[in-house]
Design an enzyme around this catalytic site. Structure first.
Site, PDB file in Angstrom:
ATOM      1  NE  ARG A  27      -1.904  -1.506   3.455  1.00 33.60           N
ATOM      2  CZ  ARG A  27      -2.106  -2.778   4.021  1.00 33.60           C
ATOM      3  NH1 ARG A  27      -3.348  -3.589   3.558  1.00 33.60           N
ATOM      4  NH2 ARG A  27      -1.488  -3.250   4.918  1.00 33.60           N
ATOM      5  CD  GLN A  70       2.970 -12.416  -4.883  1.00 35.06           C
ATOM      6  OE1 GLN A  70       2.261 -11.327  -4.429  1.00 35.06           O
ATOM      7  NE2 GLN A  70       3.187 -13.505  -4.143  1.00 35.06           N
ATOM      8  CG  HIS A  79       9.090   5.467  13.698  1.00 37.37           C
ATOM      9  ND1 HIS A  79       9.355   4.179  14.161  1.00 37.37           N
ATOM     10  CD2 HIS A  79       7.876   5.325  12.768  1.00 37.37           C
ATOM     11  CE1 HIS A  79       8.652   3.343  13.351  1.00 37.37           C
ATOM     12  NE2 HIS A  79       7.730   4.075  12.842  1.00 37.37           N
TER      13      HIS A  79
END
Ligand SMILES: O=C(O)C(=O)CO
Length: 405
Positions: free
Chosen positions: A241, A264, A370
């Protein structure tokens, strides 16, 4: 000072327990228990409450009305008949904590100013919990899960990453795991692009130069230059995503090629003309290497000496996934030796990074604490999702975001 206690061991009590907080430590001590079997009994409570200012918490059997009306505004009430939720820090969005408080017996670790919940406290406090509201700082390991006991039904983390949770033990105990995908995708992708630009266009370095009094000529032809995004090849490792959202955003900068490394081929890649390739090829061909993969056994330490050696000497490396996917010493060496040009990191090991860490002394390394998902909107949505994951799991219902164990 005030801690909501674990009352698993007192579940046999019918009635109420009075908790007193003593002295200046956080130890939970009970010095009086009251059993209340008949309506006449509350008189004991009244006498005790009025004469003892130490009373902070009353745990009762569920018939709260018999102890209300005593004018004890400062006293918290908790019902033994409600499931217990352990919340690992007191600075989660207030409405998410309140939403849980309205339904459950909530125990909150409220010592965040001194750091995250320690393993010892986590193990002690989790006893008897049906749910845990945690975040990526909290290691939900085997000891914690076992210390919770058979009451534990759900762990709900305010993160999309679940690498801090012992998935195997959760699965073996039939405990469900909630996490917060989707709601943070755009914020994290925005920050990744910001970090890419901050690193390539040397925003922090040049800003620091002004503060150091080093801006001595209004404009200088080649000073503080960096590589252009337009016309460049960008390689994104981990095309889930967040990786896909980064790719969509970078299209607007007119990059010439987007390569992605993923197990993939993704239809979403095809749709925007991104090309799937091997990691080695991505490293060799990219001007910007962006890492957005999850941390797993496969990706831990993946970006090591050999991988940095494959990258262009002009390459910029950006990581907004997890620090542990990078061999940080190898990255440091690559930045010092000029094997790569610069790095932008929103994640590292350990977090927080000590202020004397060698990476922090490098001009060509931009380090952020972060903050990938740190927009107000996103953090509120994440917290809401944590609450919904808990409430639905405790009702045995479908959770908004259940991690498949
Ligand atoms: O959600 C996560 O996993 C993060 O790293 C921070 O939002």
């Amino acid at each position: 000072m005030e801690e909501v206690c674990s009352f698993r061991s007192y579940q046999s009590l019918i009635g109420a327990i009075v908790k007193c907080v003593h002295g200046n430590n956080n130890l939970i001590k009970f010095d009086k228990f009251f059993k209340c079997q008949q309506p006449g009994a509350p008189v004991h409570f009244q006498t005790y409450f009025l004469s003892n200012p130490n009373v902070r918490l009353v745990i009762h059997s569920g018939r709260r009305q018999f102890i209300e009306g005593f004018g004890l505004q400062k006293v918290k009430f908790a019902s033994m008949s409600k499931p217990k939720i352990l919340i690992t820090r007191s600075d989660y969005p207030k409405n998410s904590i309140e939403a849980l408080e309205s339904k459950y017996n909530v125990e909150i670790w409220d010592n965040v100013k001194n750091g995250d919940i320690t393993k010892k406290d986590f193990v002690e406090r989790v006893s008897g919990a049906s749910g845990i509201f945690c975040c990526l700082n909290d290691r939900v390991d085997k000891d914690v899960i076992e210390a919770a006991g058979p009451s534990l039904k759900v762990v709900s983390t305010m993160s999309v990453g679940v690498d801090h949770v012992d998935l195997k033990t959760l699965k073996s105990k039939g405990v469900r795991l909630g996490y917060t995908p989707d709601v943070l995708t755009e914020a994290t992708a925005e920050l990744t692009v910001a970090l890419l630009l901050a690193t390539s266009r040397r925003l922090l370095e040049s800003n620091q130069a002004i503060r150091n009094g080093e801006w001595t000529s209004a404009w200088a032809p080649l000073k503080w230059c960096g590589p252009a995004l337009k016309g460049s090849t960008v390689g994104i490792y981990g095309y889930g995503r967040i990786g896909q959202s980064v790719a969509r955003k970078l299209k607007a900068f007119e990059v010439s090629r987007i390569l992605y490394g993923s197990a993939q081929e993704k239809p979403e890649g095809k749709a925007i003309g991104a090309i799937q390739t091997s990691l080695d090829n991505l490293l060799k061909e990219s001007d910007f290497v962006i890492v957005t993969c999850a941390l797993s056994d496969k990706t831990r330490g993946l970006f090591n000496k050999d991988k940095f050696a494959m990258m262009k000497s002009t390459a910029i490396f950006v990581n907004s996934s997890r620090g542990a996917v990078v061999d940080q010493d190898a990255l440091h060496d690559a930045l010092v030796s000029g094997q790569i040009r610069a790095a932008g990191l929103d994640v590292m090991t350990p977090e927080p990074l000590p202020s004397n860490h060698p990476l922090l002394s490098l001009q060509n390394c931009v380090i952020l604490p972060h903050i990938g998902s740190a927009t107000y909107q996103t953090r509120m949505l994440m917290a809401d999702m944590v609450v919904k994951n808990i409430t639905t799991a405790l009702h045995g219902e479908e959770m908004p975001a259940e991690y498949a164990l």
